[in-house]
Design an enzyme around this catalytic site. Structure first.
Site, PDB file in Angstrom:
ATOM      1  CB  SER A  96      -0.965  -0.029   1.183  1.00 46.38           C
ATOM      2  OG  SER A  96      -1.807   1.090   1.160  1.00 46.38           O
ATOM      3  CG  ASP A 238      -3.527   3.916  -1.085  1.00 49.04           C
ATOM      4  OD1 ASP A 238      -4.372   3.956  -1.996  1.00 49.04           O
ATOM      5  OD2 ASP A 238      -3.440   2.959  -0.296  1.00 49.04           O
ATOM      6  CG  ASP A 240      -3.230  -0.790  -2.136  1.00 48.08           C
ATOM      7  OD1 ASP A 240      -3.195   0.351  -1.639  1.00 48.08           O
ATOM      8  OD2 ASP A 240      -3.840  -1.733  -1.619  1.00 48.08           O
ATOM      9  CG  ASP A 242      -6.698   0.389  -0.495  1.00 51.39           C
ATOM     10  OD1 ASP A 242      -5.952   1.384  -0.523  1.00 51.39           O
ATOM     11  OD2 ASP A 242      -6.583  -0.512   0.366  1.00 51.39           O
TER      12      ASP A 242
HETATM   13 MG    MG Z   1      -3.889   1.068   0.264  1.00 51.16          MG
END
Ligand code: MG
Length: 455
Positions: A96, A238, A240, A242
């Site tokens: 992340s 961010d 990744d 999400d």
């Molecule tokens: Mg994330």
């Protein structure tokens, strides 16, 4: 051995997170997430190919087929798992927002949600007691699946008023933080007719633009660019993707609780009595915004999988945390950065600018503090504070929260460090400080006397 933290398994690549560990985790996960195919995806970190290859080898050695989706955001993997009947789980290789030397392994259940703690424990148990691999003639097959990112973008477009967004002719600055959204989010904006100016969209795994956590400090370039280019707003993911965090047209950073309030208010305004879910650590701005359109806010312990499960059981329309991770019930029950971006565009396309939307929210002041506390004393501190405030509005959903007419305080023991976090909030800044200082003082005295009794 406990390997899964709040965000899957995390560690420095080729150090704690070695190919050997990844292979054994893959083989263990096959017994818990199988017997159907397992989808594997990755973010652009320099170690992601190595870790993914090891996880895939472990899965195949246990006889499970692998669908390799390549580099896509975490929610794109989750959408793929949810929408393919022959796929019974997913594994995302990502750390992340952590620095580039880190990587991680995150497991996804058959319905596309993050794995439950029970499933993670089952994987840890299978890791401890490895079973032999399957015989040579039932080793799993690897299928490279192109287009998972496109299908995910299609799904998002089908869930928003794309014509209204196109008609609004918006101009948006997008910061991909050199992460997994570097292909999908520019594609989303272009297909929604948005004029996009994109920065940090080279997925090279070393995050040369800024660290991949979308904090105000890390988004200095984005803030300047929104103003310089006369854009309607700025958006940043961010690593990744999400999560999505916003900047207004005048270059103001929008804290995640405010964007959560704007988007959940919009979602709740569609039907009277709609429910929204957030955590006890979120600002009251969400509850008030949702109440202003006749909606109701429900609170859970901290953690997006907990929010997602409560949304399912309560039939809530939307939910999320204050870090920019928002969940939409009509799309999928996980945090989704690109969906958050599309919903914000839909909200702005309805008429008000993001500056006006932010200004329409009630103003709250939050004070965040921390106190050192050994793990062995944490329970005594919580019990002691609860006793001191007996008869008041005490909530023990997560840590201890006390609500007053003019503010609230939350004391939460950290799960990973020897400390307590103290959050206080009020419409009045001095009242928020006063609450924070008073509870810190009380907690310190309970901690010190509990420590003395122990000695
Ligand atoms: Mg994330």
């Amino acid at each position: 051995m406990k390997m899964f933290g709040t965000n899957g398994i995390r560690g420095i690549a080729n150090d704690f997170l070695s190919p050997d560990l990844a292979l054994r985790v893959g083989r263990a996960a096959a017994f818990v997430l199988g017997p159907g195919a397992i989808a594997v995806a990755r973010d652009p970190r320099t170690s992601s190919d190595m870790i993914a290859s090891s996880v895939e080898a472990g899965l195949m050695s246990a006889g499970v087929d692998v669908d390799d989706l390549g580099m896509v955001p975490t929610p794109a993997l989750q959408y793929y798992v949810k929408t393919h009947d022959d796929v019974t789980g997913g594994i995302m290789i990502t750390a992340s927002h952590n620095p580039p030397e880190f990587n991680g392994i995150k497991c996804v259940a058959e319905d596309g949600t993050e794995c439950s703690r029970q499933q993670e424990t089952a994987i840890e148990d299978a890791y401890e007691k490895p079973k032999p691999g399957t015989s040579w003639d039932s080793i799993g097959v690897l299928r490279r699946i192109p287009g998972a990112g496109e299908a995910y973008v299609d799904a998002i477009i089908s869930k928003v008023d794309a014509d209204a967004i196109r008609a609004a002719k918006l101009k948006v600055c997008l910061d991909c933080s050199n992460g997994a959204s570097s292909r999908t989010s520019p594609m989303l904006l272009s297909r929604l007719g948005v004029r996009a100016i994109t920065i940090n969209a080279s997925p090279d795994g070393i995050f040369p633009g800024h660290e991949s956590e979308p904090t105000e400090d890390n988004l200095k370039d984005l803030k300047k660019m929104v103003v310089d280019t006369g854009s309607d707003l700025g958006a940043a993911h961010d690593g990744d993707a999400d999560r999505c965090i916003f900047v207004t047209g005048s270059g103001r950073f929008v804290p995640g609780d405010k964007s959560l309030a704007i988007i959940t208010r919009q979602a709740a305004s569609r039907a009277p009595g709609s429910k929204v879910v957030t955590t006890v650590a979120t600002s009251k701005v969400v509850e008030e915004a949702v109440a202003s359109v006749g909606g109701k806010t429900l609170y859970t312990a901290v953690g997006s999988p907990i929010v997602a499960r409560r949304m399912m059981s309560e039939n809530a329309v939307a939910g999320g945390e204050e870090n920019g991770g928002i969940i939409f019930a009509d799309h999928q029950f996980c945090r989704d950065g690109a969906m958050t971006l599309a919903k914000m565009l839909e909200t702005v396309a309805a008429g008000k600018t993001l500056d006006e939307l932010v200004d329409s929210l009630p103003e709250f002041h939050t004070v965040k503090a921390a106190m050192r506390c050994e793990d062995s004393l944490k329970k005594a501190v919580l019990d002691g504070i609860a006793e001191m405030h007996m008869g008041e509005k005490v909530d023990v959903t997560d840590g201890l929260r006390i609500d007053y007419d003019d503010g609230w305080v939350l004391m939460r023991p950290s799960g990973t460090e020897p400390k307590f976090r103290v959050y206080a909030e009020s419409r009045d800044a001095s009242r928020a400080s006063e609450l924070s200082e008073r509870f810190l003082r009380e907690a310190e005295s309970v901690r010190d006397s509990a420590g003395e009794r122990r000695e």
